[in-house]
Structures are given as structure tokens and as C-alpha cells.
Scaffold this motif. Sequence first.
Motif, short mmCIF file in Angstrom:
data_model
loop_
_atom_site.label_atom_id
_atom_site.label_comp_id
_atom_site.label_asym_id
_atom_site.label_seq_id
_atom_site.Cartn_x
_atom_site.Cartn_y
_atom_site.Cartn_z
N SER A 1 5.33 11.97 53.91
CA SER A 1 6.17 10.92 53.32
C SER A 1 6.58 11.29 51.89
CB SER A 1 5.41 9.60 53.33
OG SER A 1 6.09 8.63 52.58
N LYS A 2 5.62 11.77 51.10
CA LYS A 2 5.91 12.17 49.71
C LYS A 2 6.88 13.35 49.70
CE LYS A 2 1.28 11.20 48.50
NZ LYS A 2 0.03 11.79 48.14
N TYR A 3 6.63 14.33 50.56
CA TYR A 3 7.48 15.51 50.60
C TYR A 3 8.91 15.15 50.97
CZ TYR A 3 3.13 18.28 50.56
OH TYR A 3 1.93 18.84 50.23
N ILE A 4 9.09 14.28 51.97
CA ILE A 4 10.43 13.87 52.38
C ILE A 4 11.14 13.16 51.24
CG2 ILE A 4 11.65 12.20 53.86
CD1 ILE A 4 9.83 13.12 56.14
N ILE B 1 13.88 7.30 50.02
CA ILE B 1 13.24 7.24 51.34
C ILE B 1 11.80 6.82 51.12
CG2 ILE B 1 12.58 8.51 53.41
CD1 ILE B 1 14.87 10.50 52.68
N SER B 2 11.39 5.76 51.78
CA SER B 2 10.00 5.33 51.66
C SER B 2 9.44 5.03 53.05
CB SER B 2 9.89 4.10 50.76
OG SER B 2 10.68 3.04 51.26
N GLN C 1 10.24 3.83 58.31
CA GLN C 1 10.93 4.54 57.23
C GLN C 1 12.11 3.71 56.75
OE1 GLN C 1 12.00 8.89 57.37
NE2 GLN C 1 14.05 8.02 57.59
N ARG C 2 12.15 3.47 55.46
CA ARG C 2 13.29 2.78 54.84
C ARG C 2 14.14 3.84 54.14
NH1 ARG C 2 16.50 -1.37 55.43
NH2 ARG C 2 17.26 -2.22 53.49
N THR D 1 16.30 0.93 58.53
CA THR D 1 14.85 1.02 58.73
C THR D 1 14.63 1.60 60.10
OG1 THR D 1 14.46 -0.90 57.32
CG2 THR D 1 12.68 -0.28 58.83
N THR D 2 13.82 2.65 60.16
CA THR D 2 13.59 3.34 61.42
C THR D 2 12.10 3.36 61.72
OG1 THR D 2 15.47 4.78 60.94
CG2 THR D 2 13.98 5.49 62.69
#
Length: 192
Positions: A46-49, A111-112, A138-139, A154-155
Motif C-alpha cells: 500500500s505504501k509503495y503504490i 491512493i490509499s 483502495q481509494r 473505491t475498489t
Amino acid sequence: MKKYIPSLLVFFLATAISVFAQDENISPQRKQAIDSLALEKVKDLSKYISIIGSKETQFSEATRVMDRAEELFAPDAEMGVSSINTNEIAYYKIRRYFERLMALNYDRVNISWYDIHYISDLERQPDGRYVGVITIYQRFEGTSQEAGLNYRDTTKKDITIYVEKKQTQISGRTIEFWDVLLGDVRVTETSA
């Protein structure tokens, strides 16, 4: 004494098989540690994306982070991409997904990920690996001042988790350990 030898042999073999089978199973304490490691790897992704997708990240830093993020995945893993503008879901090899993410045509991308949790417990496979699934939400927000683009969605995504026994050499000794790799990231739903 000779009549006890077959019984002792059967007892020895049964004990050896039992010990071997227990060795291949994951203890509850080990499973908890593996679950924590899997969730930590998903949070790292998540952080990397977020870093790769940010327009403020320099190219060299994004490339370094892509390399690190790729190490989280099993070979040939794919990432699903969706949009509220179409019903199609596209799947890309992980590196290609990161490259596309970095090249998005927005001035600002945010992206969060949130609500990260297991939806299926680890299950042993015939090849000895364990497989589970972690769900994330994912937002995605992209804005472009010049083109007047504002996009949000949002996915919900399911991430396959592979747990397998590996070996490494430390000071000439072979050490076995359980490792976690991320597999395919499948889109299950997309909403505004």
C-alpha cells in the motif's frame, strides 16, 4: 525379543511419520506470525503504490520503490485495474502495473488502502504451500487542473497470499523458514 522387533519397527515408523507430518503443519503460534507478516507485506505494498503513484516522487525514487515492491510478489503475479467508466477489468504483470501507475496523466494522484483483513484462512495445498486471501479497499483520487479532470473511485480487491517453506544458508548451516509472497490482486467491485 524377536517377536517385538516388528512391533517396535511399526511404532518407530509411525512416530517418525507423525513427527514429519507435524513438522509440515503450521503451529497456531507460527500461523499467527505468518498472518502478521502477510498483513505487513500488504501494508508495505500500500505504501509503495502510494509512493509510485504520487506525482511528487522523482523517477529514480519511484524506480527504486518499484524494485522493492516487486520483491513482495510471486513470479507472474498480476494486478487488476478497473474504472467506474467501464465494466472491464484489465490485468497487468506487476512491473507493468507500476509503470502505468507512474505514468498516469494527472497532476496529483492519491491512493490509499483501508479495511485490510483476511477473508479466507490459510489452506494447505497439495504442493505443500499454504494459500489464503486478504481483502483491501483502495481509494483512488486523480486530479488534473489543466485538463479539468477529477476522478475518484473505491475498489475492493482480493490479494492471494502464498506461504511456503524456504531454505537459506547462515554460517554454513541450512535454515528453514516460512515465507509469504503476494499473488494475483483481483478486482471484485468498483464504485464511485
